[in-house]
Scaffold this active site. Structure first.
Site, PDB file in Angstrom:
ATOM      1  N   LYS A   1       0.835  -1.208   0.000  1.00  0.00           N
ATOM      2  CA  LYS A   1       0.000   0.000   0.000  1.00  0.00           C
ATOM      3  C   LYS A   1       0.869   1.257   0.000  1.00  0.00           C
ATOM      4  O   LYS A   1       0.573   2.228  -0.702  1.00  0.00           O
ATOM      5  CB  LYS A   1      -0.948  -0.015   1.215  1.00  0.00           C
TER       6      LYS A   1
ATOM      7  N   GLN B   1      -4.876  -1.826   9.586  1.00  0.00           N
ATOM      8  CA  GLN B   1      -4.722  -3.135   8.940  1.00  0.00           C
ATOM      9  C   GLN B   1      -5.273  -4.238   9.843  1.00  0.00           C
ATOM     10  O   GLN B   1      -4.983  -4.278  11.044  1.00  0.00           O
ATOM     11  CB  GLN B   1      -3.229  -3.370   8.617  1.00  0.00           C
TER      12      GLN B   1
ATOM     13  N   ASP C   1     -11.150   2.358   3.501  1.00  0.00           N
ATOM     14  CA  ASP C   1     -11.394   0.914   3.375  1.00  0.00           C
ATOM     15  C   ASP C   1     -12.876   0.635   3.113  1.00  0.00           C
ATOM     16  O   ASP C   1     -13.238  -0.447   2.647  1.00  0.00           O
ATOM     17  CB  ASP C   1     -11.018   0.199   4.682  1.00  0.00           C
TER      18      ASP C   1
HETATM   19  N1  GUN Z   1      -6.684  -7.253   5.934  1.00  0.00           N
HETATM   20  C1  GUN Z   1      -6.865  -7.969   4.805  1.00  0.00           C
HETATM   21  N2  GUN Z   1      -7.420  -7.193   3.849  1.00  0.00           N
HETATM   22  C2  GUN Z   1      -7.582  -5.970   4.394  1.00  0.00           C
HETATM   23  C3  GUN Z   1      -8.081  -4.736   3.888  1.00  0.00           C
HETATM   24  O1  GUN Z   1      -8.522  -4.608   2.751  1.00  0.00           O
HETATM   25  N3  GUN Z   1      -8.068  -3.695   4.756  1.00  0.00           N
HETATM   26  C4  GUN Z   1      -7.612  -3.810   6.025  1.00  0.00           C
HETATM   27  N4  GUN Z   1      -7.649  -2.726   6.816  1.00  0.00           N
HETATM   28  N5  GUN Z   1      -7.140  -4.929   6.526  1.00  0.00           N
HETATM   29  C5  GUN Z   1      -7.117  -6.007   5.702  1.00  0.00           C
END
Ligand code: GUN
Length: 282
Positions: A53, A97, A120
């Site tokens: 990211k 996350q 998100d």
């Molecule tokens: N863990 C796995 N996929 C995601 C996601 O798209 N966003 C977040 N915040 N955590 C994750």
């Protein structure tokens, strides 16, 4: 006949280029889009996602802040940090996350994120807005899937979409987004009777179950669109999806590969949401 490949990586790269141009425009107007990611603990998979990211953000010209917190942090300390970032004007998008350590309540954490920065799309307010078709941040993987289908110029209206998997992150929202596009949607899960027969009714089959090669050709109608959201690491170290690609490729009309299918679209839609949020401050 073999299926046409839906080249997620190429589509994602094209979209990231457009996002980068948008970022340059915003910068000329004095706005630098900013994304903050809070990473709690040291889960290697989470760290690898977060690194991806950060890299993608910086490549697009987006300011990126990684906030690392130890596994031992209390829920209260994490909530305080979210509150601080909620008020930080440099930051337009904030995500925590997942998964979080067991002693921290994930729901409380997600609800603490300001819906104005919820890139998100996990906050109950964002999900509620999505359900009633209001403008909002859409969850990244489901939104990425819709964009792939649109890029391939595949009609959604009136089609029967079958979703296998009912997670809050993928299964439930992707069905809702297809419904918003006027598809007829069926949700399947581990308790579904006659799963193969139901899956075989799909014009568009979305698979998000987290089991390697779960869907074989006998789940797929001739010519169907098959979207594979799974990312499973085999003992050989190779990645594979929830769909048995080699088998299903003979039957499907279109299919996403793993890797280079849905995966690259997820981060792309995160960048998209961050830019959208920055534009809202104009
Ligand atoms: N863990 C796995 N996929 C995601 C996601 O798209 N966003 C977040 N915040 N955590 C994750």
């Amino acid at each position: 006949m073999t299926a046409e490949l839906i080249k997620g990586l190429e589509i994602a790269e094209k979209k990231r280029k457009q996002i980068k141009e948008k970022v340059e425009e915003l910068k000329q107007q004095g706005i630098t889009p900013g994304l903050a990611v809070i990473l709690v603990g040291n889960n290697p998979a989470s760290r690898s996602y977060v690194t991806g990211k950060g890299k993608a953000s910086e490549e697009a010209g987006i300011y990126f802040e990684l906030i690392e917190m130890p596994e031992t942090i209390t829920e209260e300390e994490l909530l305080q940090e979210i509150d601080r970032v909620n008020h930080d004007e440099k930051i337009h998008g904030l995500l925590v996350q997942l998964p979080l350590p067991k002693h921290i309540n994930e729901e409380a954490v997600i609800e603490k994120i300001s819906p104005e920065k919820d890139v998100d799309g996990f906050h109950p307010i964002s999900i509620g807005r999505m359900m009633i078709g209001q403008d909002t941040f859409l969850p990244c993987t489901p939104h990425g899937i819709i964009e792939l289908v649109k890029e391939m110029q595949i009609e959604m209206s009136g089609k029967h979409v079958v979703v296998i998997g009912r997670s809050n992150i993928v299964g439930k929202p992707v069905g809702q987004l297809f419904l918003n596009e006027n598809a007829t949607v069926t949700y399947c899960h581990s308790k579904t009777n006659n799963l193969k027969e139901v899956a075989k009714l799909a014009d568009i089959l979305v698979v998000a179950v987290g089991r390697p090669k779960f869907v074989t050709a006998d789940y797929v109608k001739e010519g169907a669109v098959v979207i594979d959201v799974g990312v499973n690491r085999l003992e050989t170290g190779k990645l594979c999806g929830d769909v048995d690609f080699d088998d299903v490729q003979q039957t499907a009309g279109y299919i996403t590969p793993v890797p280079k299918g849905v995966g690259p679209m997820t981060i792309t839609m995160l960048l998209h949401n961050t830019v959208l949020s920055a534009e809202c401050t104009k």
